[in-house]
Design a protein around this motif. Sequence first.
Motif, PDB file in Angstrom:
ATOM      1  N   GLY A 119       0.773  -1.227   0.000  1.00  0.00           N
ATOM      2  CA  GLY A 119       0.000   0.000   0.000  1.00  0.00           C
ATOM      3  C   GLY A 119       0.804   1.276   0.000  1.00  0.00           C
ATOM      4  O   GLY A 119       0.269   2.348   0.301  1.00  0.00           O
ATOM      5  N   ARG A 120       2.081   1.236  -0.361  1.00  0.00           N
ATOM      6  CA  ARG A 120       2.901   2.448  -0.322  1.00  0.00           C
ATOM      7  C   ARG A 120       4.207   2.198  -1.077  1.00  0.00           C
ATOM      8  O   ARG A 120       4.541   1.083  -1.441  1.00  0.00           O
ATOM      9  CB  ARG A 120       3.212   2.853   1.113  1.00  0.00           C
ATOM     10  CG  ARG A 120       4.024   1.865   1.897  1.00  0.00           C
ATOM     11  CD  ARG A 120       3.852   1.994   3.410  1.00  0.00           C
ATOM     12  NE  ARG A 120       3.901   3.354   3.898  1.00  0.00           N
ATOM     13  CZ  ARG A 120       2.819   4.029   4.268  1.00  0.00           C
ATOM     14  NH1 ARG A 120       1.630   3.478   4.183  1.00  0.00           N
ATOM     15  NH2 ARG A 120       2.920   5.266   4.730  1.00  0.00           N
ATOM     16  N   TYR A 121       4.956   3.272  -1.302  1.00  0.00           N
ATOM     17  CA  TYR A 121       6.326   3.172  -1.772  1.00  0.00           C
ATOM     18  C   TYR A 121       7.258   3.363  -0.580  1.00  0.00           C
ATOM     19  O   TYR A 121       6.874   3.945   0.451  1.00  0.00           O
ATOM     20  CB  TYR A 121       6.638   4.255  -2.810  1.00  0.00           C
ATOM     21  CG  TYR A 121       5.908   4.099  -4.119  1.00  0.00           C
ATOM     22  CD1 TYR A 121       6.186   3.041  -4.964  1.00  0.00           C
ATOM     23  CD2 TYR A 121       4.945   5.035  -4.508  1.00  0.00           C
ATOM     24  CE1 TYR A 121       5.519   2.901  -6.165  1.00  0.00           C
ATOM     25  CE2 TYR A 121       4.268   4.908  -5.704  1.00  0.00           C
ATOM     26  CZ  TYR A 121       4.564   3.838  -6.529  1.00  0.00           C
ATOM     27  OH  TYR A 121       3.894   3.704  -7.717  1.00  0.00           O
ATOM     28  N   VAL A 122       8.486   2.890  -0.729  1.00  0.00           N
ATOM     29  CA  VAL A 122       9.521   3.097   0.280  1.00  0.00           C
ATOM     30  C   VAL A 122      10.763   3.606  -0.438  1.00  0.00           C
ATOM     31  O   VAL A 122      11.206   3.004  -1.428  1.00  0.00           O
ATOM     32  CB  VAL A 122       9.859   1.799   1.042  1.00  0.00           C
ATOM     33  CG1 VAL A 122      10.989   2.050   2.043  1.00  0.00           C
ATOM     34  CG2 VAL A 122       8.637   1.252   1.751  1.00  0.00           C
ATOM     35  N   VAL A 123      11.302   4.740   0.035  1.00  0.00           N
ATOM     36  CA  VAL A 123      12.570   5.230  -0.497  1.00  0.00           C
ATOM     37  C   VAL A 123      13.623   5.089   0.602  1.00  0.00           C
ATOM     38  O   VAL A 123      13.389   5.458   1.753  1.00  0.00           O
ATOM     39  CB  VAL A 123      12.469   6.691  -1.006  1.00  0.00           C
ATOM     40  CG1 VAL A 123      12.098   7.661   0.100  1.00  0.00           C
ATOM     41  CG2 VAL A 123      13.773   7.097  -1.681  1.00  0.00           C
ATOM     42  N   PHE A 124      14.769   4.507   0.236  1.00  0.00           N
ATOM     43  CA  PHE A 124      15.841   4.237   1.200  1.00  0.00           C
ATOM     44  C   PHE A 124      17.083   5.040   0.829  1.00  0.00           C
ATOM     45  O   PHE A 124      17.457   5.119  -0.343  1.00  0.00           O
ATOM     46  CB  PHE A 124      16.180   2.740   1.188  1.00  0.00           C
ATOM     47  CG  PHE A 124      17.388   2.377   2.009  1.00  0.00           C
ATOM     48  CD1 PHE A 124      17.288   2.176   3.374  1.00  0.00           C
ATOM     49  CD2 PHE A 124      18.634   2.244   1.409  1.00  0.00           C
ATOM     50  CE1 PHE A 124      18.405   1.847   4.132  1.00  0.00           C
ATOM     51  CE2 PHE A 124      19.754   1.926   2.157  1.00  0.00           C
ATOM     52  CZ  PHE A 124      19.634   1.725   3.520  1.00  0.00           C
ATOM     53  N   LEU A 125      17.711   5.629   1.844  1.00  0.00           N
ATOM     54  CA  LEU A 125      18.972   6.337   1.619  1.00  0.00           C
ATOM     55  C   LEU A 125      19.958   5.953   2.711  1.00  0.00           C
ATOM     56  O   LEU A 125      19.655   6.050   3.902  1.00  0.00           O
ATOM     57  CB  LEU A 125      18.784   7.851   1.627  1.00  0.00           C
ATOM     58  CG  LEU A 125      20.067   8.625   1.260  1.00  0.00           C
ATOM     59  CD1 LEU A 125      20.316   8.566  -0.246  1.00  0.00           C
ATOM     60  CD2 LEU A 125      19.994  10.075   1.720  1.00  0.00           C
ATOM     61  N   ARG A 126      21.138   5.535   2.287  1.00  0.00           N
ATOM     62  CA  ARG A 126      22.246   5.294   3.203  1.00  0.00           C
ATOM     63  C   ARG A 126      23.003   6.616   3.334  1.00  0.00           C
ATOM     64  O   ARG A 126      23.650   7.068   2.394  1.00  0.00           O
ATOM     65  CB  ARG A 126      23.169   4.205   2.655  1.00  0.00           C
ATOM     66  CG  ARG A 126      24.187   3.690   3.649  1.00  0.00           C
ATOM     67  CD  ARG A 126      25.136   2.704   2.978  1.00  0.00           C
ATOM     68  NE  ARG A 126      24.409   1.653   2.271  1.00  0.00           N
ATOM     69  CZ  ARG A 126      23.883   0.584   2.850  1.00  0.00           C
ATOM     70  NH1 ARG A 126      24.005   0.419   4.155  1.00  0.00           N
ATOM     71  NH2 ARG A 126      23.238  -0.331   2.144  1.00  0.00           N
ATOM     72  N   ALA A 127      22.874   7.265   4.484  1.00  0.00           N
ATOM     73  CA  ALA A 127      23.495   8.568   4.710  1.00  0.00           C
ATOM     74  C   ALA A 127      24.789   8.365   5.490  1.00  0.00           C
ATOM     75  O   ALA A 127      24.769   8.093   6.691  1.00  0.00           O
ATOM     76  CB  ALA A 127      22.546   9.476   5.469  1.00  0.00           C
ATOM     77  N   ARG A 128      25.899   8.475   4.797  1.00  0.00           N
ATOM     78  CA  ARG A 128      27.212   8.260   5.438  1.00  0.00           C
ATOM     79  C   ARG A 128      27.857   9.612   5.701  1.00  0.00           C
ATOM     80  O   ARG A 128      28.035  10.416   4.782  1.00  0.00           O
ATOM     81  CB  ARG A 128      28.099   7.400   4.541  1.00  0.00           C
ATOM     82  CG  ARG A 128      29.448   7.068   5.151  1.00  0.00           C
ATOM     83  CD  ARG A 128      30.109   5.925   4.417  1.00  0.00           C
ATOM     84  NE  ARG A 128      29.448   4.675   4.736  1.00  0.00           N
ATOM     85  CZ  ARG A 128      29.250   3.671   3.871  1.00  0.00           C
ATOM     86  NH1 ARG A 128      29.638   3.810   2.627  1.00  0.00           N
ATOM     87  NH2 ARG A 128      28.665   2.561   4.247  1.00  0.00           N
ATOM     88  N   ILE A 129      28.188   9.869   6.955  1.00  0.00           N
ATOM     89  CA  ILE A 129      28.756  11.155   7.342  1.00  0.00           C
ATOM     90  C   ILE A 129      30.130  10.964   7.957  1.00  0.00           C
ATOM     91  O   ILE A 129      30.479   9.874   8.408  1.00  0.00           O
ATOM     92  CB  ILE A 129      27.838  11.898   8.344  1.00  0.00           C
ATOM     93  CG1 ILE A 129      27.813  11.173   9.692  1.00  0.00           C
ATOM     94  CG2 ILE A 129      26.428  12.040   7.784  1.00  0.00           C
ATOM     95  CD1 ILE A 129      27.088  11.925  10.769  1.00  0.00           C
ATOM     96  N   ASP A 130      30.904  12.020   7.961  1.00  0.00           N
ATOM     97  CA  ASP A 130      32.208  12.048   8.623  1.00  0.00           C
ATOM     98  C   ASP A 130      32.026  12.820   9.921  1.00  0.00           C
ATOM     99  O   ASP A 130      31.715  14.017   9.905  1.00  0.00           O
ATOM    100  CB  ASP A 130      33.240  12.725   7.720  1.00  0.00           C
ATOM    101  CG  ASP A 130      34.650  12.633   8.284  1.00  0.00           C
ATOM    102  OD1 ASP A 130      34.801  12.369   9.496  1.00  0.00           O
ATOM    103  OD2 ASP A 130      35.604  12.835   7.513  1.00  0.00           O
ATOM    104  N   ARG A 131      32.217  12.157  11.046  1.00  0.00           N
ATOM    105  CA  ARG A 131      31.959  12.792  12.338  1.00  0.00           C
ATOM    106  C   ARG A 131      32.992  13.868  12.681  1.00  0.00           C
ATOM    107  O   ARG A 131      32.837  14.585  13.659  1.00  0.00           O
ATOM    108  CB  ARG A 131      31.917  11.736  13.443  1.00  0.00           C
ATOM    109  CG  ARG A 131      30.857  10.678  13.211  1.00  0.00           C
ATOM    110  CD  ARG A 131      30.700   9.777  14.398  1.00  0.00           C
ATOM    111  NE  ARG A 131      30.061  10.466  15.517  1.00  0.00           N
ATOM    112  CZ  ARG A 131      29.830   9.892  16.693  1.00  0.00           C
ATOM    113  NH1 ARG A 131      30.199   8.646  16.911  1.00  0.00           N
ATOM    114  NH2 ARG A 131      29.239  10.572  17.661  1.00  0.00           N
TER     115      ARG A 131
END
Length: 278
Positions: A215-227
Amino acid sequence: MRDKIALTRRGLVAVALAGSATAVLPEPAAPEPAPGPLTAPAEEGPFYLDLDLDLDLQRADIAEGLAGVPLDIVFAVQDETGAPLPGARIDVWHCDAQGRYSGFPGQGEDGRLDLSGKTFLRGSQIAGADGRARFSSVYPGWYPGRTTHIHFKIIDGGTARLTSQIFLPDALSEFLYANLGDYARGRLRDTLNSTDGIALAAGETTRGELREAAGRYVVFLRARIDRKTVRAVPPPPFLQPRGDRFAGPPPGGFPPGGPPRRPALEGAERLRGLLPKA
């Protein structure tokens, strides 16, 4: 409207993604074994609100019952080594099906709609032990000068380490805007991923992975950051509202060669009229 969407979604996503270069992918179950590239920053834009002290907006469901195709936004926040980053705060905000942002005046086709005090399609969450957070929303619309996008900010230990945007596949966006009444407008959108200066500068690390769920779409993002760093871009200059929304070029500027001429999306054009009947 939601009943109709539910009845037609499986056919819609199967057909729409056939015209898109973005594959339908399962949500990754674990971080990649080796570090990948850091997620590119992108402009914050003029419509960010700091939700740090607003407990009501520390929430997973940001749709507030608005019309539109249901969309879940899933983040997997990682540090520079690829390890999950639990405890990071994720702020999300985007426009509604008609391209309007909550919390600000100057909205709508003529720029006269004041949505100050409204909170739809805004929220904040703390990443879990696996570095993940999931927001329930609706598929965003568009406004002149910008392609379809979702804003986000990742805050670690009180420091905003990354401000960026998620970009969605053009073929699916075109199909939804052409076939669903909630997204109907009096004109075609003027900017695509391939002609949006902000999307082009941000590149592949900001392209969301899209899949179909119940019943929906799913968008996925791998957010990689430098601390150890802050990945940000200068905020855009203030743009004076006018009848056509903003004076001057779109945020991020036009790509080389001047304003876009709306290149043909052959895959999306072939989709028109193919929505299964409810």
